[in-house]
Motif scaffolding. Structure first.
Motif, PDB file in Angstrom:
ATOM      1  N   LEU A   2       0.828  -1.204   0.000  1.00 34.57           N
ATOM      2  CA  LEU A   2       0.000   0.000   0.000  1.00 34.57           C
ATOM      3  C   LEU A   2       0.860   1.249   0.000  1.00 34.57           C
ATOM      4  O   LEU A   2       0.560   2.223  -0.700  1.00 34.57           O
ATOM      5  CB  LEU A   2      -0.947  -0.009   1.200  1.00 34.57           C
ATOM      6  N   GLU A   3       1.962   1.195   0.787  1.00 33.94           N
ATOM      7  CA  GLU A   3       2.842   2.358   0.830  1.00 33.94           C
ATOM      8  C   GLU A   3       3.453   2.635  -0.553  1.00 33.94           C
ATOM      9  O   GLU A   3       3.557   3.785  -0.981  1.00 33.94           O
ATOM     10  CB  GLU A   3       3.965   2.138   1.853  1.00 33.94           C
ATOM     11  N   THR A   5       2.140   1.853  -3.425  1.00 30.82           N
ATOM     12  CA  THR A   5       1.078   2.343  -4.303  1.00 30.82           C
ATOM     13  C   THR A   5       0.763   3.802  -4.021  1.00 30.82           C
ATOM     14  O   THR A   5       0.586   4.609  -4.946  1.00 30.82           O
ATOM     15  CB  THR A   5      -0.198   1.494  -4.130  1.00 30.82           C
ATOM     16  N   LEU A   6       0.707   4.172  -2.751  1.00 31.29           N
ATOM     17  CA  LEU A   6       0.367   5.555  -2.392  1.00 31.29           C
ATOM     18  C   LEU A   6       1.483   6.531  -2.734  1.00 31.29           C
ATOM     19  O   LEU A   6       1.269   7.736  -2.708  1.00 31.29           O
ATOM     20  CB  LEU A   6       0.028   5.630  -0.895  1.00 31.29           C
ATOM     21  N   SER A   7       2.668   5.991  -3.060  1.00 28.10           N
ATOM     22  CA  SER A   7       3.728   6.881  -3.550  1.00 28.10           C
ATOM     23  C   SER A   7       3.462   7.299  -4.997  1.00 28.10           C
ATOM     24  O   SER A   7       4.056   8.256  -5.485  1.00 28.10           O
ATOM     25  CB  SER A   7       5.088   6.187  -3.454  1.00 28.10           C
ATOM     26  N   PRO A  10      -2.586   9.795  -4.778  1.00 25.05           N
ATOM     27  CA  PRO A  10      -3.203  10.079  -3.481  1.00 25.05           C
ATOM     28  C   PRO A  10      -4.150   8.950  -3.069  1.00 25.05           C
ATOM     29  O   PRO A  10      -4.569   8.132  -3.890  1.00 25.05           O
ATOM     30  CB  PRO A  10      -3.961  11.387  -3.724  1.00 25.05           C
ATOM     31  N   LEU A  11      -4.495   8.943  -1.784  1.00 28.47           N
ATOM     32  CA  LEU A  11      -5.349   7.878  -1.250  1.00 28.47           C
ATOM     33  C   LEU A  11      -6.699   7.837  -1.955  1.00 28.47           C
ATOM     34  O   LEU A  11      -7.227   6.754  -2.242  1.00 28.47           O
ATOM     35  CB  LEU A  11      -5.544   8.084   0.261  1.00 28.47           C
ATOM     36  N   TRP A  12      -7.284   9.010  -2.276  1.00 30.64           N
ATOM     37  CA  TRP A  12      -8.599   9.019  -2.921  1.00 30.64           C
ATOM     38  C   TRP A  12      -8.549   8.339  -4.289  1.00 30.64           C
ATOM     39  O   TRP A  12      -9.503   7.650  -4.691  1.00 30.64           O
ATOM     40  CB  TRP A  12      -9.137  10.445  -3.066  1.00 30.64           C
ATOM     41  N   PHE A  14      -6.463   5.924  -5.192  1.00 33.52           N
ATOM     42  CA  PHE A  14      -6.365   4.478  -4.982  1.00 33.52           C
ATOM     43  C   PHE A  14      -7.730   3.898  -4.618  1.00 33.52           C
ATOM     44  O   PHE A  14      -8.111   2.829  -5.124  1.00 33.52           O
ATOM     45  CB  PHE A  14      -5.350   4.178  -3.879  1.00 33.52           C
ATOM     46  N   ALA A  15      -8.473   4.604  -3.753  1.00 29.98           N
ATOM     47  CA  ALA A  15      -9.816   4.137  -3.388  1.00 29.98           C
ATOM     48  C   ALA A  15     -10.727   4.092  -4.609  1.00 29.98           C
ATOM     49  O   ALA A  15     -11.507   3.147  -4.793  1.00 29.98           O
ATOM     50  CB  ALA A  15     -10.410   5.050  -2.317  1.00 29.98           C
TER      51      ALA A  15
END
Length: 257
Positions: A2-3, A5-7, A10-12, A14-15
């Protein structure tokens, strides 16, 4: 994972990617195709196109082998023997064309993604059918197979031409699903190999693709359960209509930026 991917996003984002993949998996489980179309159209709305292609690769491989696994090994081997020419040219063209993806400008890439989605979805939505006579079948295998492989290498989706080809051969419905699964499954392995070479799927982008395996799997399982209770004709038309809109938006972005 996850880390990593979030690089990339942004989290939104990915969601949203998880949500798009869940929907695509549901449609794949329910009607047997359109997962790459939905994913590439949806993800490209908020991600870089090359990252979107990287994201769809592992879910496509997994979903197609799940589809083939619903049939017997003997039936799958028979499908390979009958359609081997089509399968070979699709796989070869996917590997070759995938090498040129990274050289395409972003706006041109949106057009390459959007135009085939709109055209092929409209053809199916309008119920346009073709007929391939038996004496033309070998020529059609190589020609349509090459077109499918080019689209697959460029956009990660070679489903619609394959569906139209099988319909033109008047392939029975149950056999269509089996052949689609075999073509998509072997083609997805070629896509994986092609983009390992092209630099699209790397140690940086692979964790994102791997993370989407879970929503893809869950969506397919839900789709399998609902497939017997849905009106497949209506559901297919709704799916294609949504794809036309998504593809049109990609074309707009390619033209207007």
């Amino acid at each position: 994972m996850l880390e990593d991917t979030l690089s990339l996003m942004p989290l939104w984002a990915f969601a949203a990617a998880v949500g798009v993949t869940l929907i695509a998996g549901f449609v794949k489980g329910a009607i047997g195709f359109a997962m790459p179309l939905i994913m590439i159209s949806g993800l490209s709305l908020f991600l870089d196109p090359l990252l979107a292609i990287a994201g769809i690769i592992l879910p496509i491989v997994m979903s197609n082998f799940l589809q083939v696994a619903r049939f017997g090994r003997v039936e799958a081997m028979e499908a390979i023997r009958e359609y081997w020419r089509y399968i070979v040219i699709v796989c070869v063209m996917i590997v070759i064309v995938a090498q040129f993806v990274t050289a395409i400008p972003t706006r041109v890439f949106y057009l390459i993604l959007g135009i085939p989605v709109v055209i092929l979805s409209l053809i199916q939505l309008m119920g346009v059918t073709f007929h391939i006579p038996q004496h033309r079948r070998r020529l059609a295998e190589w020609g349509i197979g090459a077109l499918s492989g080019i689209l697959g290498g460029m956009t990660g989706t070679w489903g619609p031409p394959t569906v139209l080809y099988l319909i033109a051969l008047e392939t029975p419905k149950a056999k269509q699903l089996l052949v689609q699964g075999v073509v998509y499954g072997l083609g997805s392995v070629s896509l994986l190999a092609g983009h390992l070479q092209s630099g699209v799927l790397t140690a940086t982008t692979a964790p994102f693709s791997a993370a989407l395996l879970i929503p893809a799997f869950l969506g397919m399982q839900i789709g399998f359960r609902f497939s017997d209770h849905l009106n497949p004709a209506v559901f297919r038309k709704v799916t294609l209509a949504v794809l036309v809109l998504a593809g049109a938006n990609l074309v707009r972005r390619g033209i207007m930026g």
